[in-house]
Design a protein around this motif. Structure first.
Motif, PDB file in Angstrom:
ATOM      1  N   LYS A  36       8.476   2.140   4.277  1.00  0.00           N
ATOM      2  CA  LYS A  36       9.463   2.801   2.613  1.00  0.00           C
ATOM      3  C   LYS A  36      10.290   3.454   3.029  1.00  0.00           C
ATOM      4  N   GLN A  37       9.003   4.522   3.852  1.00  0.00           N
ATOM      5  CA  GLN A  37       9.692   6.270   4.213  1.00  0.00           C
ATOM      6  C   GLN A  37      10.779   5.764   5.181  1.00  0.00           C
ATOM      7  N   PHE A  38      10.614   4.729   6.414  1.00  0.00           N
ATOM      8  CA  PHE A  38      11.544   5.249   7.139  1.00  0.00           C
ATOM      9  C   PHE A  38      12.862   3.736   6.641  1.00  0.00           C
ATOM     10  N   LEU A  44      19.384   2.052  -0.892  1.00  0.00           N
ATOM     11  CA  LEU A  44      19.519   0.479  -1.827  1.00  0.00           C
ATOM     12  C   LEU A  44      18.412  -0.003  -2.208  1.00  0.00           C
ATOM     13  N   PRO A  45      18.737  -0.996  -3.564  1.00  0.00           N
ATOM     14  CA  PRO A  45      17.361  -1.689  -4.681  1.00  0.00           C
ATOM     15  C   PRO A  45      16.767  -2.291  -3.958  1.00  0.00           C
ATOM     16  N   LEU A  46      15.367  -2.415  -3.766  1.00  0.00           N
ATOM     17  CA  LEU A  46      14.325  -2.773  -3.428  1.00  0.00           C
ATOM     18  C   LEU A  46      14.207  -2.768  -2.192  1.00  0.00           C
ATOM     19  N   PHE A  47      14.926  -1.735  -1.329  1.00  0.00           N
ATOM     20  CA  PHE A  47      15.299  -2.341  -0.320  1.00  0.00           C
ATOM     21  C   PHE A  47      14.198  -2.229   0.627  1.00  0.00           C
ATOM     22  N   ALA A  48      12.971  -1.797   0.617  1.00  0.00           N
ATOM     23  CA  ALA A  48      11.126  -2.330   1.560  1.00  0.00           C
ATOM     24  C   ALA A  48      11.170  -3.819   1.150  1.00  0.00           C
ATOM     25  N   ARG A  50      12.574  -6.173   0.003  1.00  0.00           N
ATOM     26  CA  ARG A  50      13.421  -7.137   0.057  1.00  0.00           C
ATOM     27  C   ARG A  50      13.140  -7.571   1.896  1.00  0.00           C
ATOM     28  N   PHE A  51      12.913  -6.078   2.183  1.00  0.00           N
ATOM     29  CA  PHE A  51      12.736  -6.378   3.185  1.00  0.00           C
ATOM     30  C   PHE A  51      11.633  -7.264   4.397  1.00  0.00           C
ATOM     31  N   MET A  52      10.290  -6.639   3.283  1.00  0.00           N
ATOM     32  CA  MET A  52       8.956  -7.072   3.892  1.00  0.00           C
ATOM     33  C   MET A  52       9.011  -8.274   3.240  1.00  0.00           C
ATOM     34  N   GLY A  53       9.138  -8.729   2.257  1.00  0.00           N
ATOM     35  CA  GLY A  53       9.376 -10.391   1.572  1.00  0.00           C
ATOM     36  C   GLY A  53      10.198 -10.940   2.509  1.00  0.00           C
ATOM     37  N   MET A  54      10.900 -10.593   3.371  1.00  0.00           N
ATOM     38  CA  MET A  54      12.052 -11.516   4.246  1.00  0.00           C
ATOM     39  C   MET A  54      11.111 -11.761   5.500  1.00  0.00           C
ATOM     40  N   LEU A  55      10.503 -10.860   6.341  1.00  0.00           N
ATOM     41  CA  LEU A  55       9.840 -10.999   7.327  1.00  0.00           C
ATOM     42  C   LEU A  55       8.169 -11.597   6.428  1.00  0.00           C
ATOM     43  N   ARG A  56       7.959 -11.573   5.602  1.00  0.00           N
ATOM     44  CA  ARG A  56       6.945 -12.153   5.796  1.00  0.00           C
ATOM     45  C   ARG A  56       6.886 -14.349   5.133  1.00  0.00           C
ATOM     46  N   PHE A  57       7.636 -13.892   4.955  1.00  0.00           N
ATOM     47  CA  PHE A  57       8.251 -15.557   5.053  1.00  0.00           C
ATOM     48  C   PHE A  57       8.204 -16.165   6.183  1.00  0.00           C
ATOM     49  N   HIS A  58       8.872 -15.036   7.128  1.00  0.00           N
ATOM     50  CA  HIS A  58       9.410 -15.869   8.114  1.00  0.00           C
ATOM     51  C   HIS A  58       8.267 -15.911   9.204  1.00  0.00           C
ATOM     52  N   CYS A  59       7.365 -15.067   8.850  1.00  0.00           N
ATOM     53  CA  CYS A  59       5.551 -15.567   9.379  1.00  0.00           C
ATOM     54  C   CYS A  59       4.823 -16.347   8.792  1.00  0.00           C
ATOM     55  N   PHE A  60       4.740 -16.774   7.064  1.00  0.00           N
ATOM     56  CA  PHE A  60       4.569 -17.495   6.670  1.00  0.00           C
ATOM     57  C   PHE A  60       5.590 -18.976   7.781  1.00  0.00           C
ATOM     58  N   GLU A  61       6.594 -18.982   7.815  1.00  0.00           N
ATOM     59  CA  GLU A  61       7.226 -20.100   8.361  1.00  0.00           C
ATOM     60  C   GLU A  61       7.088 -20.446  10.019  1.00  0.00           C
ATOM     61  N   ARG A 121       0.078  -3.694 -24.546  1.00  0.00           N
ATOM     62  CA  ARG A 121      -0.408  -3.015 -23.575  1.00  0.00           C
ATOM     63  C   ARG A 121      -0.389  -2.262 -22.532  1.00  0.00           C
ATOM     64  N   LEU A 122       0.416  -3.743 -21.922  1.00  0.00           N
ATOM     65  CA  LEU A 122       0.669  -4.344 -20.532  1.00  0.00           C
ATOM     66  C   LEU A 122       1.940  -5.480 -20.389  1.00  0.00           C
ATOM     67  N   GLU A 123       2.473  -4.997 -19.140  1.00  0.00           N
ATOM     68  CA  GLU A 123       2.801  -6.167 -18.423  1.00  0.00           C
ATOM     69  C   GLU A 123       3.221  -6.243 -16.688  1.00  0.00           C
ATOM     70  N   ILE A 124       3.347  -7.620 -16.842  1.00  0.00           N
ATOM     71  CA  ILE A 124       2.789  -8.500 -15.766  1.00  0.00           C
ATOM     72  C   ILE A 124       4.290  -9.144 -14.783  1.00  0.00           C
ATOM     73  N   GLY A 125       3.762  -8.378 -13.771  1.00  0.00           N
ATOM     74  CA  GLY A 125       5.067  -8.627 -13.150  1.00  0.00           C
ATOM     75  C   GLY A 125       4.464  -8.851 -11.442  1.00  0.00           C
ATOM     76  N   LEU A 126       5.477  -9.856 -10.085  1.00  0.00           N
ATOM     77  CA  LEU A 126       5.489 -10.358  -9.106  1.00  0.00           C
ATOM     78  C   LEU A 126       4.812  -8.666  -8.525  1.00  0.00           C
ATOM     79  N   LEU A 127       3.598  -9.122  -7.399  1.00  0.00           N
ATOM     80  CA  LEU A 127       3.253  -7.308  -6.920  1.00  0.00           C
ATOM     81  C   LEU A 127       3.577  -7.193  -6.043  1.00  0.00           C
ATOM     82  N   LEU A 128       4.590  -6.664  -5.628  1.00  0.00           N
ATOM     83  CA  LEU A 128       5.126  -6.157  -4.934  1.00  0.00           C
ATOM     84  C   LEU A 128       4.476  -5.237  -3.254  1.00  0.00           C
ATOM     85  N   PRO A 129       5.178  -5.088  -2.454  1.00  0.00           N
ATOM     86  CA  PRO A 129       4.849  -4.257  -0.806  1.00  0.00           C
ATOM     87  C   PRO A 129       4.710  -3.041  -1.779  1.00  0.00           C
ATOM     88  N   SER A 130       5.563  -2.807  -2.164  1.00  0.00           N
ATOM     89  CA  SER A 130       5.755  -0.917  -2.861  1.00  0.00           C
ATOM     90  C   SER A 130       4.245  -0.969  -3.886  1.00  0.00           C
TER      91      SER A 130
END
Length: 295
Positions: A36-38, A44-48, A50-61, A121-130
């Motif tokens: 994230k720091q890098f 850019l919005p959700l850049f880290a 998006r990037f990590m999500g893309m890498l993990r998907f390639h890992c899955f493939e 009291r809560l909200e639930i969403g996708l757990l992102l890498p960040s």
């Protein structure tokens, strides 16, 4: 010297340490934080994510649903190119691949930080890498760790968008983050994963409705005893079961974890007996209560 400084500024390299479970979690946390720091200078919005999500998907493939990222090396080449070398491990072998992505490629990767569900009291969403560093911080607490019926491992989550209406690809595991509604602080997670592993040619869970799905969850110790896990699961379970046509849900609770057992009972899961041997880790001595749900 000036040239070296520029190269270092726009390069990133980290490796996962699996010496023991603490080192594994700590090194994974460091990878995410430094990643994230890098990428912060790009603003850019959700850049880290998006990037990590893309890498993990390639890992899955490339390496399959149980694969993980073991080492990551990235260099930025102005004005808009990233060169990536990534090492995968799928428990059978480790291998590496090299990719080239543009900033536009990464920004086009679909992701959302918006919650799917809200409760009082809560909200639930996708757990992102960040979100992972905060999750790792509370899961390492000894009191939280010993109450887990299943070991938490850094995300194997492949899809970075919950695809309730898109069944082109099989899913293996989803993690969702539980946040306080007012502060947006991540305080817990909920996970669902298929007991049998998919491949790109196996049927989807929604097309094979008798496939069992495992439920996993965790909550920061600071929020125990407030009914928050029950509140989040009461909203999330019916929604996920209906959207994925899940017919059987399986969960484990440590035998001394009375709070978790009460939650599962309240949700309508049936107690099916004690497991004499944990299948999860040899250092977990206690027995586990097996529970299942059928629609």
């Amino acid at each position: 010297m000036a040239e070296d400084t520029v190269v270092n500024k726009w390069s990133f390299s980290r490796q996962i340490d699996r010496t023991d479970w603490k080192q594994h979690l700590d090194s994974h946390r460091l990878l995410i934080c430094d990643f994230k720091q890098f990428l912060e200078p790009f603003h850019l919005p959700l850049f880290a994510d998006r990037f990590m999500g893309m890498l993990r998907f390639h890992c899955f493939e490339q390496a399959g649903p149980r694969s993980s990222v073991e080492e990551l090396q990235i260099s930025f080449q102005a004005p808009h190119n990233f060169r990536v070398k990534i090492a995968f491990n799928n428990s059978k072998e480790q291998f590496s691949e090299e990719y080239s992505f543009t900033i536009a490629d990464i920004l086009a990767y679909p992701i959302s930080s918006e919650p799917f569900l809200r409760t009082q009291r809560l909200e639930i969403g996708l757990l992102l890498p960040s979100d992972e560093p905060e999750i790792i911080d509370f899961i390492k607490d000894p009191e939280v760790w010993k109450m887990r019926g299943e070991r938490y491992s850094p995300l194997v989550n492949i899809h970075t968008v919950y695809q309730s209406n898109n069944h082109e690809l099989p899913w293996y595991r989803y993690y969702f983050v539980v946040r306080m509604y007012q502060s947006k602080e991540p305080i817990g997670f909920i996970g669902f994963y298929q007991i049998s592993q998919p491949s790109f040619i196996t049927p989807l869970i929604s097309q094979n409705p008798y496939e069992s799905v495992m439920l996993s969850y965790g909550l920061s110790k600071h929020y125990w005893g407030k009914g928050l896990m029950s509140e989040s699961l009461s909203a999330c379970l019916p929604w996920f079961i209906a959207s994925q046509n899940v017919r059987e849900l399986v969960a484990f609770a440590e035998i001394n974890n009375q709070g978790s057992r009460r939650i599962l009972q309240k949700l309508g899961l049936q107690e099916c007996g004690l497991l004499e041997n944990s299948m999860i880790s040899a250092d977990l001595k206690d027995l586990y209560k097996f529970t299942s749900y059928k629609s």
